[in-house]
Design a protein around this motif. Structure first.
Motif, PDB file in Angstrom:
ATOM      1  N   LEU A  47      -0.007  -7.489  10.389  1.00 21.03           N
ATOM      2  CA  LEU A  47      -0.808  -8.660  10.051  1.00 21.03           C
ATOM      3  C   LEU A  47      -1.024  -8.753   8.541  1.00 21.03           C
ATOM      4  N   GLU A  48      -1.229  -7.625   7.904  1.00 24.55           N
ATOM      5  CA  GLU A  48      -1.408  -7.620   6.444  1.00 24.55           C
ATOM      6  C   GLU A  48      -0.126  -8.062   5.746  1.00 24.55           C
ATOM      7  N   GLN A  49       1.015  -7.591   6.215  1.00 24.51           N
ATOM      8  CA  GLN A  49       2.284  -8.044   5.640  1.00 24.51           C
ATOM      9  C   GLN A  49       2.410  -9.559   5.741  1.00 24.51           C
ATOM     10  N   GLU A  50       2.065 -10.121   6.893  1.00 17.72           N
ATOM     11  CA  GLU A  50       2.249 -11.546   7.130  1.00 17.72           C
ATOM     12  C   GLU A  50       1.197 -12.393   6.428  1.00 17.72           C
ATOM     13  N   ARG A  51      -0.072 -11.983   6.493  1.00 17.80           N
ATOM     14  CA  ARG A  51      -1.163 -12.870   6.109  1.00 17.80           C
ATOM     15  C   ARG A  51      -1.795 -12.538   4.759  1.00 17.80           C
ATOM     16  N   ILE A  52      -1.435 -11.396   4.204  1.00 13.34           N
ATOM     17  CA  ILE A  52      -1.891 -11.080   2.844  1.00 13.34           C
ATOM     18  C   ILE A  52      -0.695 -11.098   1.906  1.00 13.34           C
ATOM     19  N   PHE A 281      -7.230  -9.033  -6.183  1.00 14.16           N
ATOM     20  CA  PHE A 281      -6.722  -9.009  -4.818  1.00 14.16           C
ATOM     21  C   PHE A 281      -5.297  -9.588  -4.742  1.00 14.16           C
ATOM     22  N   PRO A 282      -4.355  -8.934  -4.021  1.00 20.80           N
ATOM     23  CA  PRO A 282      -4.600  -7.721  -3.240  1.00 20.80           C
ATOM     24  C   PRO A 282      -4.179  -6.405  -3.888  1.00 20.80           C
ATOM     25  N   ASN A 283      -3.234  -6.414  -4.880  1.00 20.69           N
ATOM     26  CA  ASN A 283      -2.610  -5.137  -5.257  1.00 20.69           C
ATOM     27  C   ASN A 283      -2.499  -4.899  -6.750  1.00 20.69           C
ATOM     28  N   PHE A 284      -3.253  -5.632  -7.557  1.00 16.62           N
ATOM     29  CA  PHE A 284      -3.148  -5.522  -9.014  1.00 16.62           C
ATOM     30  C   PHE A 284      -4.469  -5.030  -9.579  1.00 16.62           C
ATOM     31  N   ALA A 285      -4.394  -4.105 -10.528  1.00 18.34           N
ATOM     32  CA  ALA A 285      -5.612  -3.593 -11.163  1.00 18.34           C
ATOM     33  C   ALA A 285      -5.263  -3.063 -12.535  1.00 18.34           C
ATOM     34  N   TRP A 286      -6.305  -2.839 -13.333  1.00 14.58           N
ATOM     35  CA  TRP A 286      -6.077  -2.172 -14.610  1.00 14.58           C
ATOM     36  C   TRP A 286      -7.314  -1.457 -15.099  1.00 14.58           C
ATOM     37  N   ILE A 287      -7.077  -0.520 -15.985  1.00 17.20           N
ATOM     38  CA  ILE A 287      -8.099   0.035 -16.865  1.00 17.20           C
ATOM     39  C   ILE A 287      -7.666  -0.372 -18.258  1.00 17.20           C
TER      40      ILE A 287
END
Length: 385
Positions: A47-52, A281-287
């Protein structure tokens, strides 16, 4: 269809029945951690693959991974194979790395090419995704080459960061980003040099990594070296992102009296006096600090396996890119990362125990975890249209 232990699937919606009754929870009065199935179920992962990862813009790489026209790199995020490239005019393009004949890969690793050629049966495509070469297909009747081009994927950038969206009907990246580009414009990260990268792997669900990354509650316990900053942290969570600001403590940490070649110019006093953490959201971040930035690519590799790429950016000066500057920075932040990676598999294991219960979230320290979980549930609990 894989059944969850103790959970019936709604056959019409093809999702666990308990997701049908999900409702948002107030952080201050009722927010709790996610059910155990959320961290191990193949059905939830699908479901995460499809909807996120099939609906939201997500991060795939840095523009420096492409070297001018005809360059490309391949990537698989949430097990979706993609090829990112610049066409002959230098314009950014993205396609599923899946040949339209029998699903072979049309590119591997990275490099330069004039065509993408399948490794299986040598069908070839130009850099706009059009089918051009079809060996031994002369006798195929009613064969429409146009219909067998590569499947294009929407692609866009925020500064030097490349994002894709698998949904052709999605809003523009700018809509999902909202105010973030304006908030961080003075860092001018598109001018920084990508000086180092490393892939980390953890035997834990990708959401556990993100949840850990969007709260500071654990910092004095898991990261003793950060304990002195704990009471000074400022954090907020809204829309699609979490923001955290950690001010430097003590005059010796302030960059004002140090080598200016190591620091980004043009930052305001607030930005020069601390470190900003951001999770999008969903998979990107930084310091991001005045002297370095660590860019996160968080990549689900199954229900219980996650890859995390760290790209290191520094101001584009010889002093900042030197080993003498980079190595101590890498050692310091890698030590913090390793402390998280040692703990997360232990958390993963315990979410699958018969003794696991959903716990209350801290309203002052886990607002990022709460927002992330709400976004996850809102996405996967919405019935497919």
């Amino acid at each position: 269809m894989v059944n969850l232990i103790g959970t019936e699937l709604d056959q019409k919606s093809k999702q666990p029945a308990w997701l049908q009754s999900w409702q948002p929870r107030s952080l201050s009065s009722e927010a709790v951690t996610l059910p155990a199935e959320m961290y191990s179920s193949p059905e939830i992962y699908r479901l995460e693959q499809e909807r996120i990862f099939g609906k939201y813009w997500y991060y795939v790489g840095h523009v420096s991974q492409l070297d001018g026209p005809n360059s490309y790199f391949t990537v698989e995020i949430a097990e979706q194979p993609l090829v990112i490239l610049r066409n002959k005019a230098g314009e950014l393009r993205a396609f599923f790395n899946i040949c339209t004949h029998r699903a072979g890969p049309v590119a591997v690793d990275s490099g330069k090419c004039n065509r993408l050629t399948c490794l299986y049966h040598a069908w070839s495509f130009d850099l706009e995704g059009n089918l051009r070469g079809i060996p031994d297909m002369e006798e195929a009747e009613n064969f429409d080459l146009v219909a067998y081009g590569l499947t294009a994927v929407k692609v866009d950038t925020w500064g030097p960061f490349i994002f894709v969206n698998l949904d052709p009907k999605s809003d523009a990246l700018a809509v999902q980003l909202g105010e973030l580009p304006e908030m961080f414009k003075r860092y001018k990260l598109e001018t920084w040099a990508r000086a180092h990268y490393i892939d980390y792997w953890t035997d834990s669900n990708w959401k556990l990594y993100v949840e850990n990354n969007v709260e500071n509650y654990h910092e004095p316990t898991v990261h003793p070296i950060l304990a002195k900053y704990y009471q000074h942290i400022k954090a907020e969570a809204k829309y699609h992102y979490y923001l955290q600001y950690t001010p430097f403590v003590g005059r010796d940490e302030l960059p004002s009296e140090k080598d200016p070649a190591l620091y980004m110019d043009g930052l305001n006093e607030y930005e020069m006096a601390g470190i900003s953490t951001m999770s999008f959201f969903p998979n990107f971040a930084w310091i991001v600090a005045p002297n370095c930035a660590i860019i996160y690519l968080i990549d689900p590799q199954g229900p219980c396996r996650t890859r995390v790429r760290w790209d290191w950016l520094v101001p584009n000066t010889d002093a900042a890119k030197s080993p003498a500057n980079l190595e101590p920075l890498i050692e310091f932040y890698d030590g913090i990362q390793q402390e998280d990676l040692q703990l997360l598999p232990e958390v993963q294991k315990r979410t699958q125990s018969l003794g696991y219960r959903q716990g209350r979230l801290s309203p002052t320290r886990e607002m990022g975890t709460h927002l992330f979980q709400e976004l996850i549930m809102r996405a996967i609990a919405t019935p497919a249209k």
